[in-house]
Design a protein around this motif. Structure first.
Motif, short mmCIF file in Angstrom:
data_model
loop_
_atom_site.label_atom_id
_atom_site.label_comp_id
_atom_site.label_asym_id
_atom_site.label_seq_id
_atom_site.Cartn_x
_atom_site.Cartn_y
_atom_site.Cartn_z
N VAL A 170 0.89 -1.17 0.00
CA VAL A 170 0.00 0.00 0.00
C VAL A 170 0.92 1.21 0.00
O VAL A 170 1.83 1.28 0.80
N TYR A 171 0.68 2.12 -0.91
CA TYR A 171 1.52 3.32 -0.93
C TYR A 171 0.68 4.53 -1.27
O TYR A 171 -0.38 4.44 -1.88
N SER A 172 1.17 5.68 -0.83
CA SER A 172 0.53 6.95 -1.10
C SER A 172 1.60 7.95 -1.50
O SER A 172 2.43 8.34 -0.67
N ASN A 173 1.62 8.31 -2.77
CA ASN A 173 2.60 9.25 -3.28
C ASN A 173 1.95 10.60 -3.52
O ASN A 173 0.74 10.68 -3.72
N GLN A 174 2.77 11.63 -3.55
CA GLN A 174 2.25 12.97 -3.73
C GLN A 174 1.83 13.18 -5.17
O GLN A 174 2.55 12.83 -6.10
N GLY A 175 0.63 13.76 -5.34
CA GLY A 175 0.13 14.11 -6.65
C GLY A 175 0.33 15.59 -6.90
O GLY A 175 1.00 16.28 -6.14
N PRO A 176 -0.28 16.10 -7.95
CA PRO A 176 -0.13 17.53 -8.24
C PRO A 176 -0.84 18.39 -7.19
O PRO A 176 -1.87 18.01 -6.65
N THR A 177 -0.25 19.54 -6.90
CA THR A 177 -0.80 20.46 -5.91
C THR A 177 -1.52 21.60 -6.62
O THR A 177 -0.96 22.20 -7.53
N THR A 178 -2.75 21.86 -6.21
CA THR A 178 -3.50 22.98 -6.77
C THR A 178 -3.22 24.21 -5.92
O THR A 178 -3.29 24.17 -4.70
N LYS A 179 -2.90 25.32 -6.59
CA LYS A 179 -2.57 26.55 -5.87
C LYS A 179 -3.76 27.49 -5.89
O LYS A 179 -4.33 27.76 -6.92
N ARG A 180 -4.11 28.00 -4.71
CA ARG A 180 -5.20 28.96 -4.56
C ARG A 180 -4.69 30.14 -3.75
O ARG A 180 -3.68 30.03 -3.04
N PHE A 181 -5.41 31.25 -3.81
CA PHE A 181 -5.01 32.43 -3.04
C PHE A 181 -6.15 32.88 -2.14
O PHE A 181 -7.31 32.82 -2.52
N ARG A 182 -5.79 33.34 -0.95
CA ARG A 182 -6.76 33.88 -0.01
C ARG A 182 -6.43 35.36 0.20
O ARG A 182 -5.29 35.69 0.54
N PRO A 183 -7.42 36.22 -0.02
CA PRO A 183 -7.15 37.65 0.21
C PRO A 183 -6.92 37.93 1.69
O PRO A 183 -7.62 37.40 2.54
N ARG A 184 -5.93 38.75 1.97
CA ARG A 184 -5.61 39.13 3.35
C ARG A 184 -5.66 40.65 3.47
O ARG A 184 -5.95 41.36 2.51
N SER A 185 -5.33 41.13 4.63
CA SER A 185 -5.45 42.56 4.89
C SER A 185 -4.43 43.36 4.08
O SER A 185 -3.38 42.85 3.69
N GLN A 186 -4.76 44.61 3.83
CA GLN A 186 -3.92 45.58 3.13
C GLN A 186 -3.54 45.12 1.73
O GLN A 186 -2.43 45.36 1.26
N GLY A 187 -4.46 44.42 1.07
CA GLY A 187 -4.26 44.05 -0.33
C GLY A 187 -3.32 42.89 -0.57
O GLY A 187 -2.94 42.62 -1.70
N ARG A 188 -2.93 42.21 0.48
CA ARG A 188 -2.03 41.07 0.31
C ARG A 188 -2.81 39.82 -0.08
O ARG A 188 -4.03 39.76 0.08
N ALA A 189 -2.08 38.82 -0.56
CA ALA A 189 -2.70 37.54 -0.89
C ALA A 189 -1.80 36.43 -0.34
O ALA A 189 -0.59 36.45 -0.55
N PHE A 190 -2.39 35.48 0.38
CA PHE A 190 -1.65 34.34 0.92
C PHE A 190 -1.96 33.12 0.08
O PHE A 190 -3.09 32.91 -0.34
N LYS A 191 -0.94 32.31 -0.11
CA LYS A 191 -1.07 31.12 -0.93
C LYS A 191 -1.69 29.98 -0.13
O LYS A 191 -1.33 29.76 1.03
N ILE A 192 -2.63 29.26 -0.74
CA ILE A 192 -3.19 28.05 -0.16
C ILE A 192 -2.84 26.90 -1.08
O ILE A 192 -3.06 26.98 -2.29
N LEU A 193 -2.27 25.83 -0.54
CA LEU A 193 -1.89 24.67 -1.34
C LEU A 193 -2.87 23.54 -1.05
O LEU A 193 -2.98 23.07 0.08
#
Length: 111
Positions: free
Chosen positions: A74-97
């Motif tokens: 039984v194995y679990s390998n990493q697949g592709p990561t989808t990148k999303r952004f979350r708006p933060r204060s003062q116009g910044r954006a934080f990355k969500i993986l």
């Protein structure tokens, strides 16, 4: 003789899946399915489906006895990561993986 089943692009991180994979490695198929049925993780339901698929492949494609089957790999390998952004204060954006994984199960017959 061995039979395998693979699930790709599953929306659970491979790090969380490895913990569940370690619980069923080396167990008989029936025992593995029982363990996964009562494990309260999202990944347990997905792994249960893959184990059932591998057992069905062994039974239908290779004429193996379902009572003699055990989970050899039984194995679990990493697949592709989808990148999303979350708006933060003062116009910044934080990355969500959003991580995905590829899950593989190999079943064999006991001698």
């Amino acid at each position: 003789m061995e039979a395998r089943a693979i699930a790709k692009h599953v929306r659970v991180s491979s790090r969380k899946m490895r913990f569940i994979c370690d619980m069923v490695r080396g167990k008989s198929v029936e025992e593995a399915l029982t363990i996964l049925k009562f494990t309260p993780n999202k990944g347990a339901k997905i792994l249960e489906k893959v184990v059932k698929s591998a057992a069905a492949n062994a039974e239908n494609n290779f004429d193996m006895n379902r009572d003699q089957l055990f989970v050899s790999e039984v194995y679990s390998n990493q697949g592709p990561t989808t990148k999303r952004f979350r708006p933060r204060s003062q116009g910044r954006a934080f990355k969500i993986l959003k991580r995905t994984s590829h899950i593989g199960v190999v079943v064999k017959e006991r001698d």
